[in-house]
Design a protein around this motif. Structure first.
Motif, PDB file in Angstrom:
ATOM      1  N   SER A   8       0.877  -1.261   0.070  1.00 53.64           N
ATOM      2  CA  SER A   8      -0.092   0.098  -0.002  1.00 53.64           C
ATOM      3  C   SER A   8       0.816   1.093   0.171  1.00 53.64           C
ATOM      4  N   SER A   9       0.359   2.330  -0.604  1.00 50.28           N
ATOM      5  CA  SER A   9       1.214   3.453  -0.608  1.00 50.28           C
ATOM      6  C   SER A   9       0.555   4.780  -0.230  1.00 50.28           C
ATOM      7  N   CYS A  10       0.980   5.666  -0.038  1.00 50.65           N
ATOM      8  CA  CYS A  10       0.560   7.166   0.511  1.00 50.65           C
ATOM      9  C   CYS A  10       1.306   8.135  -0.605  1.00 50.65           C
ATOM     10  N   LEU A  11       0.565   8.857  -1.350  1.00 46.60           N
ATOM     11  CA  LEU A  11       1.088   9.816  -2.384  1.00 46.60           C
ATOM     12  C   LEU A  11       0.450  11.291  -1.909  1.00 46.60           C
ATOM     13  N   PRO A  12       1.252  12.065  -1.352  1.00 52.12           N
ATOM     14  CA  PRO A  12       0.651  13.320  -1.231  1.00 52.12           C
ATOM     15  C   PRO A  12       0.358  13.946  -2.515  1.00 52.12           C
ATOM     16  N   ASP A  13      -0.216  15.292  -2.219  1.00 51.22           N
ATOM     17  CA  ASP A  13      -0.682  15.851  -3.543  1.00 51.22           C
ATOM     18  C   ASP A  13       0.627  16.575  -4.229  1.00 51.22           C
ATOM     19  N   THR A  14       0.462  16.716  -5.743  1.00 49.95           N
ATOM     20  CA  THR A  14       1.448  16.949  -6.313  1.00 49.95           C
ATOM     21  C   THR A  14       1.753  18.521  -6.402  1.00 49.95           C
ATOM     22  N   ILE A  15       3.034  18.908  -6.654  1.00 41.76           N
ATOM     23  CA  ILE A  15       3.347  20.391  -6.686  1.00 41.76           C
ATOM     24  C   ILE A  15       4.403  20.587  -7.873  1.00 41.76           C
ATOM     25  N   PRO A  16       4.175  21.570  -8.795  1.00 40.55           N
ATOM     26  CA  PRO A  16       5.026  21.766  -9.925  1.00 40.55           C
ATOM     27  C   PRO A  16       6.553  22.079  -9.484  1.00 40.55           C
ATOM     28  N   ILE A  17       7.452  21.319 -10.052  1.00 38.65           N
ATOM     29  CA  ILE A  17       8.831  21.358  -9.601  1.00 38.65           C
ATOM     30  C   ILE A  17       9.377  22.792  -9.896  1.00 38.65           C
ATOM     31  N   SER A  18       8.535  23.662 -10.729  1.00 35.14           N
ATOM     32  CA  SER A  18       9.089  24.948 -10.844  1.00 35.14           C
ATOM     33  C   SER A  18       8.861  25.752  -9.705  1.00 35.14           C
ATOM     34  N   ARG A  19       8.040  25.454  -8.775  1.00 33.89           N
ATOM     35  CA  ARG A  19       7.766  26.114  -7.428  1.00 33.89           C
ATOM     36  C   ARG A  19       9.131  26.038  -6.618  1.00 33.89           C
ATOM     37  N   PHE A  20       9.799  24.893  -6.893  1.00 31.32           N
ATOM     38  CA  PHE A  20      11.154  24.790  -6.092  1.00 31.32           C
ATOM     39  C   PHE A  20      12.210  25.019  -6.796  1.00 31.32           C
TER      40      PHE A  20
END
Length: 310
Positions: A8-20
């Motif tokens: 089983s897995s947990c994948l948090p919400d995605t964020i564009p890498i451009s934000r970092f």
């Protein structure tokens, strides 16, 4: 016989890498390279969640664990990085307590960096094979928080994500996906620096494809099968470009490497191959009897591959 019973897995919400971009110290040209050539578009992160919370989210989804807690004799946390907490604090103990697994022997495996997830499964199988209880189980947890600037990324390679997994392991050959072969090799000359200098990075880049191909071949030999027998390769999600090179060396069609999650998750430390296993299963990419191969590479540098029968 080591078997994966369930994942089983947990994948948090995605964020564009451009934000970092600023934190990663990427120029506009480097950012475009990440997005266009490396296939890295977004990364899964949850800035508010702690590491134990992320691990628990994966473990509580493991339906096969419910009601079987007393059968779990071992809990292994596979880590890329040493624990960020001062002794005797760990992120593993509160997870064990919350899951009702305080009776189980718990410890951390980090010797192979990002390849420690495969090592932890192998260790779990070894412990279970020696356990007098034939019904004993082991739980492997993987995935970490991005806590510092240094753990945000591997420079000019990938961006790190915070996906986590829980893997239930058995010694029963009929209990799940059977492990058929495992190979790992550590090249110790890359262990001197946490962040490799330019010369070491170039040497590692030159070694990467042949080093990975070597352990893939060794794992397949132990499993008694060849590349043509594999239905799927479940990789570590560093970037798409590196797999184009490895596939060219192996003569393996790129569409047999499960790269679907590279644009969404980033590289989730030790958790990648198992996150890919769950998603590939959900998409119907694996059928009973199919053989598949998991891979991972840990800085330091350890190359690892593991073959299973679904």
């Amino acid at each position: 016989m080591t078997s994966i019973v369930a994942v089983s897995s947990c994948l948090p919400d995605t964020i564009p890498i451009s934000r970092f971009q600023k934190e990663l110290q990427l120029t506009d040209v480097q950012l475009r390279r990440y997005e266009r050539f490396y296939g890295l578009s977004e990364v899964c992160r949850d800035p508010q969640a702690t590491e134990p919370e992320l691990l628990l989210r994966a473990a509580t989804k493991l339906v096969e664990l419910r009601g079987q807690e007393q059968r779990v004799k071992y809990v292994l946390q596979a880590r890329t990085m040493p624990s960020p907490l001062p002794y005797p604090l760990t992120s593993l103990r509160p997870v064990q307590a919350e899951l009702g697994l305080e009776h189980a022997a718990g410890f951390v495996v980090s010797h192979h960096a990002c390849a420690s997830g495969l090592l932890a499964v192998d260790i779990a199988g070894t412990l279970l094979a020696a356990d007098p209880d034939p019904d004993a189980l082991a739980l492997v947890l993987a995935g970490e928080k991005v806590c510092t600037v240094q753990t945000q990324s591997i420079p000019d390679v990938t961006v790190m994500g915070e996906g986590t997994v829980a893997v239930l392991v058995s010694a029963d050959p009929a209990g799940g996906d059977r492990m058929l072969g495992y190979a790992a090799r550590t090249h110790t000359r890359f262990g001197d620096e946490f962040i490799m200098g330019a010369e070491a990075a170039k040497e590692f880049q030159d070694l990467y494809s042949p080093g990975l191909c070597e352990v893939i071949g060794a794992a397949l030999e132990e499993a008694g099968c060849g590349l043509d027998d594999l239905a799927l390769v479940l990789p570590h999600n560093v970037n798409r470009l590196s797999w184009i090179g490895v596939c060219k060396t192996l003569g393996l069609p790129l569409d047999r490497v499960f790269l679907d999650l590279v644009p969404e998750t980033g590289h989730c430390f030790c958790a990648d191959p198992f996150i890919n296993l769950q998603r590939a299963g959900e998409l119907g990419r694996l059928r009973p009897g199919d053989r598949y191969l998991m891979t991972s590479v840990g800085l330091g540098a350890t190359f690892a591959a593991m073959v299973f029968e679904h």
